[in-house]
Motif scaffolding. Structure first.
Motif, PDB file in Angstrom:
ATOM      1  N   LEU A 113     -21.839 -25.293 -53.600  1.00  0.00           N
ATOM      2  CA  LEU A 113     -22.288 -23.905 -53.672  1.00  0.00           C
ATOM      3  C   LEU A 113     -21.017 -23.074 -53.773  1.00  0.00           C
ATOM      4  N   GLU A 128     -19.524 -19.352 -54.303  1.00  0.00           N
ATOM      5  CA  GLU A 128     -19.741 -17.903 -54.352  1.00  0.00           C
ATOM      6  C   GLU A 128     -18.638 -17.222 -55.143  1.00  0.00           C
ATOM      7  N   SER A 129     -18.985 -16.103 -55.732  1.00  0.00           N
ATOM      8  CA  SER A 129     -18.002 -15.284 -56.444  1.00  0.00           C
ATOM      9  C   SER A 129     -18.484 -13.841 -56.438  1.00  0.00           C
ATOM     10  N   SER A 166     -22.486 -13.693 -56.716  1.00  0.00           N
ATOM     11  CA  SER A 166     -23.179 -14.815 -57.333  1.00  0.00           C
ATOM     12  C   SER A 166     -22.881 -16.076 -56.548  1.00  0.00           C
ATOM     13  N   CYS A 167     -23.810 -16.990 -56.604  1.00  0.00           N
ATOM     14  CA  CYS A 167     -23.621 -18.292 -55.966  1.00  0.00           C
ATOM     15  C   CYS A 167     -24.173 -19.345 -56.922  1.00  0.00           C
ATOM     16  N   TRP A 216     -28.417 -15.543 -48.207  1.00  0.00           N
ATOM     17  CA  TRP A 216     -27.079 -15.000 -48.046  1.00  0.00           C
ATOM     18  C   TRP A 216     -26.887 -14.633 -46.571  1.00  0.00           C
ATOM     19  N   THR A 225     -28.533 -20.443 -59.949  1.00  0.00           N
ATOM     20  CA  THR A 225     -27.696 -19.393 -59.385  1.00  0.00           C
ATOM     21  C   THR A 225     -28.538 -18.403 -58.589  1.00  0.00           C
ATOM     22  N   TYR A 239     -21.600 -15.664 -47.356  1.00  0.00           N
ATOM     23  CA  TYR A 239     -21.868 -17.058 -47.669  1.00  0.00           C
ATOM     24  C   TYR A 239     -23.274 -17.198 -48.255  1.00  0.00           C
ATOM     25  N   CYS A 240     -23.404 -18.094 -49.221  1.00  0.00           N
ATOM     26  CA  CYS A 240     -24.752 -18.469 -49.622  1.00  0.00           C
ATOM     27  C   CYS A 240     -25.078 -19.823 -48.985  1.00  0.00           C
ATOM     28  N   TRP A 248     -23.925 -25.127 -47.463  1.00  0.00           N
ATOM     29  CA  TRP A 248     -23.218 -23.842 -47.409  1.00  0.00           C
ATOM     30  C   TRP A 248     -22.139 -23.774 -48.478  1.00  0.00           C
ATOM     31  N   GLY A 249     -21.903 -22.566 -48.963  1.00  0.00           N
ATOM     32  CA  GLY A 249     -20.749 -22.339 -49.806  1.00  0.00           C
ATOM     33  C   GLY A 249     -19.528 -22.023 -48.964  1.00  0.00           C
ATOM     34  N   THR A 294     -17.228 -15.687 -49.864  1.00  0.00           N
ATOM     35  CA  THR A 294     -16.460 -14.736 -50.653  1.00  0.00           C
ATOM     36  C   THR A 294     -16.274 -13.470 -49.819  1.00  0.00           C
TER      37      THR A 294
END
Length: 126
Positions: free
Chosen positions: A4, A6-7, A21-22, A36, A78, A95-96, A116-117, A120
């Protein structure tokens, strides 16, 4: 292998907007509710917004209702978070997370998420 990523975070002035985005890979995205969460320095990780597998159900923390919008594109694997009217208290690492569910549930508990991501950073200046 599950990822995952994120950005979209950054430094913005109060009142500004961001779109996070994730991008997901390594699992069947459409089988998972997505969420999120955010964590400010020295604080616990808190739920922000969640969306069901198809996108038909959403749920928001009271603190973000009317300002944040979660959405997903299952064709692109996404999930997105549109953030408007940013406040300094929105500053946190976002976090996503993915939670395997049956049906159109939306989950909001951090410790039951499956993946989890890396997060970001969102910083809001006053």
């Amino acid at each position: 292998q599950v990822h995952l990523v994120e950005s979209g975070g950054g430094l913005v002035q109060a009142g500004g907007s961001l779109r996070l985005s994730c991008a997901a890979s390594g699992f069947i995205f459409s089988n998972y509710a997505m969420g999120w969460f955010r964590q400010a320095p020295g604080k616990e990780r808190d739920f922000v917004a969640g969306i069901s597998r198809s996108g038909g159900n959403t749920y928001y923390a009271d603190s973000v209702k009317g300002r944040f919008t979660i959405s997903r594109d299952n064709a692109k694997n996404t999930v997105y978070l549109e953030i408007h009217s940013l406040k300094p208290e929105d500053t946190a690492v976002y976090y996503c997370a993915a939670d395997y569910v049956l049906g159109e549930l939306v989950t909001h508990t951090p410790n039951i998420q499956d993946y989890w991501g890396q997060g970001t950073q969102v910083t809001v200046s006053s």
